[in-house]
Motif scaffolding. Structure first.
Motif, PDB file in Angstrom:
ATOM      1  N   THR A   1     -11.856  69.272  11.957  1.00 54.62           N
ATOM      2  CA  THR A   1     -12.097  70.217  11.485  1.00 54.62           C
ATOM      3  C   THR A   1     -11.112  71.831  11.260  1.00 54.62           C
ATOM      4  N   ASP A   2     -10.826  71.945  12.634  1.00 55.66           N
ATOM      5  CA  ASP A   2     -10.593  73.316  13.365  1.00 55.66           C
ATOM      6  C   ASP A   2     -11.494  74.171  12.812  1.00 55.66           C
ATOM      7  N   SER A   3     -12.350  74.220  12.525  1.00 56.76           N
ATOM      8  CA  SER A   3     -13.163  75.468  12.305  1.00 56.76           C
ATOM      9  C   SER A   3     -13.515  76.099  13.831  1.00 56.76           C
ATOM     10  N   GLY A   4     -13.301  77.621  13.406  1.00 54.64           N
ATOM     11  CA  GLY A   4     -13.279  78.484  14.570  1.00 54.64           C
ATOM     12  C   GLY A   4     -11.543  79.579  13.499  1.00 54.64           C
ATOM     13  N   VAL A   5     -10.375  78.303  13.413  1.00 54.28           N
ATOM     14  CA  VAL A   5      -9.502  78.954  12.489  1.00 54.28           C
ATOM     15  C   VAL A   5     -10.282  79.324  11.305  1.00 54.28           C
ATOM     16  N   GLY A   6     -10.933  78.425  10.519  1.00 55.03           N
ATOM     17  CA  GLY A   6     -11.464  78.477   9.229  1.00 55.03           C
ATOM     18  C   GLY A   6     -13.090  79.089   9.791  1.00 55.03           C
ATOM     19  N   PRO A   7     -14.106  79.190   8.514  1.00 54.40           N
ATOM     20  CA  PRO A   7     -15.751  79.232   9.042  1.00 54.40           C
ATOM     21  C   PRO A   7     -16.547  78.113   9.470  1.00 54.40           C
ATOM     22  N   HIS A   8     -16.661  78.812  10.808  1.00 50.02           N
ATOM     23  CA  HIS A   8     -18.516  77.529  11.124  1.00 50.02           C
ATOM     24  C   HIS A   8     -19.108  77.013  10.091  1.00 50.02           C
ATOM     25  N   GLY A   9     -19.648  75.881  10.179  1.00 50.29           N
ATOM     26  CA  GLY A   9     -20.608  75.965   9.389  1.00 50.29           C
ATOM     27  C   GLY A   9     -20.877  75.513   8.259  1.00 50.29           C
ATOM     28  N   ARG A  10     -20.017  74.839   8.348  1.00 52.40           N
ATOM     29  CA  ARG A  10     -19.589  73.720   6.545  1.00 52.40           C
ATOM     30  C   ARG A  10     -18.541  72.783   7.312  1.00 52.40           C
ATOM     31  N   ASN A  11     -18.717  72.172   8.068  1.00 54.34           N
ATOM     32  CA  ASN A  11     -17.842  71.049   8.909  1.00 54.34           C
ATOM     33  C   ASN A  11     -18.034  69.962   7.855  1.00 54.34           C
ATOM     34  N   LEU A  12     -19.239  69.881   6.900  1.00 53.86           N
ATOM     35  CA  LEU A  12     -18.759  68.559   6.595  1.00 53.86           C
ATOM     36  C   LEU A  12     -18.249  68.622   4.972  1.00 53.86           C
ATOM     37  N   ARG A  13     -17.927  69.519   4.807  1.00 56.26           N
ATOM     38  CA  ARG A  13     -16.570  69.447   3.232  1.00 56.26           C
ATOM     39  C   ARG A  13     -15.362  68.717   3.755  1.00 56.26           C
ATOM     40  N   GLU A  14     -15.167  68.997   5.270  1.00 60.65           N
ATOM     41  CA  GLU A  14     -13.668  68.323   5.365  1.00 60.65           C
ATOM     42  C   GLU A  14     -13.833  66.539   4.996  1.00 60.65           C
ATOM     43  N   LEU A  15     -15.303  65.567   4.653  1.00 60.45           N
ATOM     44  CA  LEU A  15     -15.451  64.792   4.107  1.00 60.45           C
ATOM     45  C   LEU A  15     -14.489  64.196   3.344  1.00 60.45           C
ATOM     46  N   ALA A  16     -15.334  65.553   2.341  1.00 60.56           N
ATOM     47  CA  ALA A  16     -14.241  65.340   0.601  1.00 60.56           C
ATOM     48  C   ALA A  16     -12.789  65.245   0.859  1.00 60.56           C
ATOM     49  N   HIS A  17     -12.510  66.199   2.094  1.00 63.04           N
ATOM     50  CA  HIS A  17     -10.934  65.565   2.470  1.00 63.04           C
ATOM     51  C   HIS A  17      -9.774  65.096   2.475  1.00 63.04           C
ATOM     52  N   LEU A  18     -10.932  64.245   3.487  1.00 58.22           N
ATOM     53  CA  LEU A  18     -10.378  62.682   4.071  1.00 58.22           C
ATOM     54  C   LEU A  18     -10.745  61.941   2.982  1.00 58.22           C
ATOM     55  N   VAL A  19     -11.776  62.128   1.621  1.00 62.98           N
ATOM     56  CA  VAL A  19     -11.650  61.729   0.511  1.00 62.98           C
ATOM     57  C   VAL A  19     -10.366  61.037  -0.360  1.00 62.98           C
ATOM     58  N   LYS A  20      -9.729  62.610  -0.284  1.00 64.21           N
ATOM     59  CA  LYS A  20      -8.575  63.217  -1.457  1.00 64.21           C
ATOM     60  C   LYS A  20      -7.423  62.494  -1.039  1.00 64.21           C
ATOM     61  N   LEU A  21      -7.390  61.760   0.883  1.00 66.46           N
ATOM     62  CA  LEU A  21      -6.262  61.393   1.471  1.00 66.46           C
ATOM     63  C   LEU A  21      -6.038  60.089   0.774  1.00 66.46           C
ATOM     64  N   GLY A  22      -6.935  59.599   0.393  1.00 62.68           N
ATOM     65  CA  GLY A  22      -7.362  58.057   0.297  1.00 62.68           C
ATOM     66  C   GLY A  22      -8.118  56.931  -0.227  1.00 62.68           C
ATOM     67  N   MET A  23      -9.474  58.012   1.779  1.00 58.78           N
ATOM     68  CA  MET A  23     -10.692  57.036   2.259  1.00 58.78           C
ATOM     69  C   MET A  23     -11.238  57.183   0.821  1.00 58.78           C
ATOM     70  N   SER A  24     -12.791  55.692   1.259  1.00 51.54           N
ATOM     71  CA  SER A  24     -13.528  55.674   0.018  1.00 51.54           C
ATOM     72  C   SER A  24     -14.260  56.690   1.050  1.00 51.54           C
ATOM     73  N   PRO A  25     -15.285  56.675   0.014  1.00 49.52           N
ATOM     74  CA  PRO A  25     -16.763  57.964   0.543  1.00 49.52           C
ATOM     75  C   PRO A  25     -16.909  57.032   2.431  1.00 49.52           C
ATOM     76  N   SER A  26     -17.126  55.413   2.357  1.00 49.20           N
ATOM     77  CA  SER A  26     -17.630  55.527   3.026  1.00 49.20           C
ATOM     78  C   SER A  26     -17.000  55.363   4.460  1.00 49.20           C
ATOM     79  N   GLU A  27     -15.827  55.111   4.681  1.00 48.96           N
ATOM     80  CA  GLU A  27     -14.324  55.611   4.891  1.00 48.96           C
ATOM     81  C   GLU A  27     -14.976  56.753   5.672  1.00 48.96           C
ATOM     82  N   ALA A  28     -14.128  57.944   5.064  1.00 49.08           N
ATOM     83  CA  ALA A  28     -14.839  59.136   5.676  1.00 49.08           C
ATOM     84  C   ALA A  28     -15.792  59.338   6.646  1.00 49.08           C
ATOM     85  N   ILE A  29     -16.975  58.496   6.064  1.00 52.61           N
ATOM     86  CA  ILE A  29     -18.017  58.784   6.585  1.00 52.61           C
ATOM     87  C   ILE A  29     -17.777  58.461   7.998  1.00 52.61           C
ATOM     88  N   ARG A  30     -16.956  57.178   8.166  1.00 53.30           N
ATOM     89  CA  ARG A  30     -16.977  56.473   9.393  1.00 53.30           C
ATOM     90  C   ARG A  30     -16.668  57.511  10.499  1.00 53.30           C
TER      91      ARG A  30
END
Ligand SMILES: [Zn+2]
Length: 414
Positions: free
Chosen positions: A316-345
């Motif tokens: 996430t590069d947290s620190g540049v952004g806020p800490h403690g909301r790290n798993l919001r990155e999963l939704a971004h990965l889905v926007k790149l075309g990954m399925s939810p289970s691929e993002a979780i992996r």
């Protein structure tokens, strides 16, 4: 109590694509001893049974790119100046705890904190993710890790030593030796300029292929470690890969040849897309303009890398952004075309592979260390649920409850 059985939840074990409904996960002495259908689980008398019906159990997540030294809170530099140093240490400890409570049981700090933070977690002195640390970023004079401002002020006077400024292969080798001697688990190199560095652009090249290859050789001579490359522009990404890095961090402007190289070499991509939805106030105006300029191309190029099957690990590069909301990155990965289970992996098994710990962490299966989280709701139907730390109702690390309590679910000894 050494044996606890978690039943009734849907299990996403990290290793396989399919979720297991009505699963059981058995933990004994900090290790998983069973994970699979509840109906098939071995049962012994006097075990503690926790009912997690309606919830989802997932492996403890990884964030492969954080900076606990920093906080996107615009006032953090001011606070670092006025706080007594020990208060700053406790601030970092709080960021680590918030990260753990967001569901991240292992994190990789890519520059800024010393190895003592990792050791303090290991020794149980503070709550935080298991840490892999880079200690300091390596770049050439005027490169991404050279944060001296036009005024002449060197922010490392405020932040502490943050950089290794190196300008030829010999200096690079010496820096790698220093970092490894001080306990670095990973070497961080700057293969391009960046957004937050004052005197360069993301397209500028950083360390040369020859210099990066010297680091790879030095690391090889010392039992091996991953090399993480800060790399945004297309040419610097290719230089990093040809030099032998393990991961491309950011990778925003990767071209087709860069994608070929990643596939050929089995390198990981850590897209850090959370940095694109940060409050503009966290950036200087110049840095924000650079970021905006990159955004659209970055989404297109990273999506192409995902489409072609490049291995992705969550960061996430947290620190540049806020800490403690790290798993919001999963939704971004889905926007790149990954399925939810691929993002979780990407946030579990793949990340464990990048850190070289897949033999003991990153999935829920018998024999692995019992790091896992319980999520309210179904992240395969809506990946955004994991992005809200309030939905992460239980965090267990090495079999120890670090957030929530078993009592909240009710349990029985049977
Ligand atoms: Zn970073």
């Amino acid at each position: 109590m050494t044996r606890t059985v978690f039943t009734g939840a849907t299990l996403i074990d990290g290793g396989s694509d399919a979720a297991v409904p009505d699963a059981a996960v058995v933990v004994e002495d900090g290790v998983f001893t069973y994970a699979g259908p509840a109906a098939a689980r071995p049962s012994v008398p006097d075990e503690r049974v926790v009912d997690l019906s309606g919830r989802t159990v997932l492996p403890g997540f990884f964030d492969c790119h954080v900076h606990f030294l920093m906080d996107s809170n615009a006032d953090f530099r001011g606070k670092m100046l006025t706080n007594r140093p020990v208060v700053n240490v406790f601030e970092r400890a709080r960021r680590m705890r918030d990260t753990l409570h967001a569901g991240v049981t292992t994190a990789r700090d890519l520059g800024g904190i010393e190895a003592g933070y990792r050791d303090a977690v290991e020794q149980g002195l503070i709550d935080g993710p298991r840490l892999h640390v880079a200690l300091r970023l390596m770049s050439h004079t005027g490169g991404h890790a050279d944060f001296r401002l036009p005024s002449g002020f060197d922010p490392s006077r405020l932040l502490g030593p943050f950089s290794e400024i190196v300008d030829n292969p010999d200096e690079v080798r010496a820096a790698a030796r220093r970092l490894m001697a001080e306990g670095a688990d990973v070497i961080k190199v700057c293969a391009t300029g960046g957004v937050n560095s004052p005197s360069d652009q993301p397209e500028d090249e950083g360390l040369t292929v020859e210099e990066i290859a010297a680091i790879a050789d030095e690391v090889r001579r010392h039992r091996g470690r991953p090399i993480a490359a800060h790399a945004q522009g297309a040419q610097g990404i290719k230089n990093a890969l040809r030099g032998g890095v393990t991961s491309i961090e950011h990778g925003y402007l990767i071209d087709d040849e860069g994608i070929d190289l990643m596939l050929e070499r089995g390198a990981y991509l850590v897209p850090t897309l959370s940095t694109f939805d940060i409050d503009p106030a966290a950036y200087t105006p110049a840095a924000y303009a650079k970021k905006q300029r990159l955004a659209e191309t970055a989404m297109a190029r990273l999506s192409e890398a995902v489409r072609r099957g490049v291995k992705v690990a969550l960061g996430t590069d947290s620190g540049v952004g806020p800490h403690g909301r790290n798993l919001r990155e999963l939704a971004h990965l889905v926007k790149l075309g990954m399925s939810p289970s691929e993002a979780i992996r990407a946030g579990t098994v793949n990340a464990a592979g990048l850190l070289g710990v897949e033999d003991r962490l990153g999935s829920i299966s018998a024999g692995k260390i019992a790091d896992f989280v319980v999520c309210e709701g179904d992240p395969l139907a809506d990946i955004e649920v994991l992005g809200d730390p309030r939905a992460v109702s239980l965090v267990v690390q090495g079999g120890a409850v670090k957030k929530g309590s078993l009592e909240q679910f009710g349990f029985a000894v049977r």
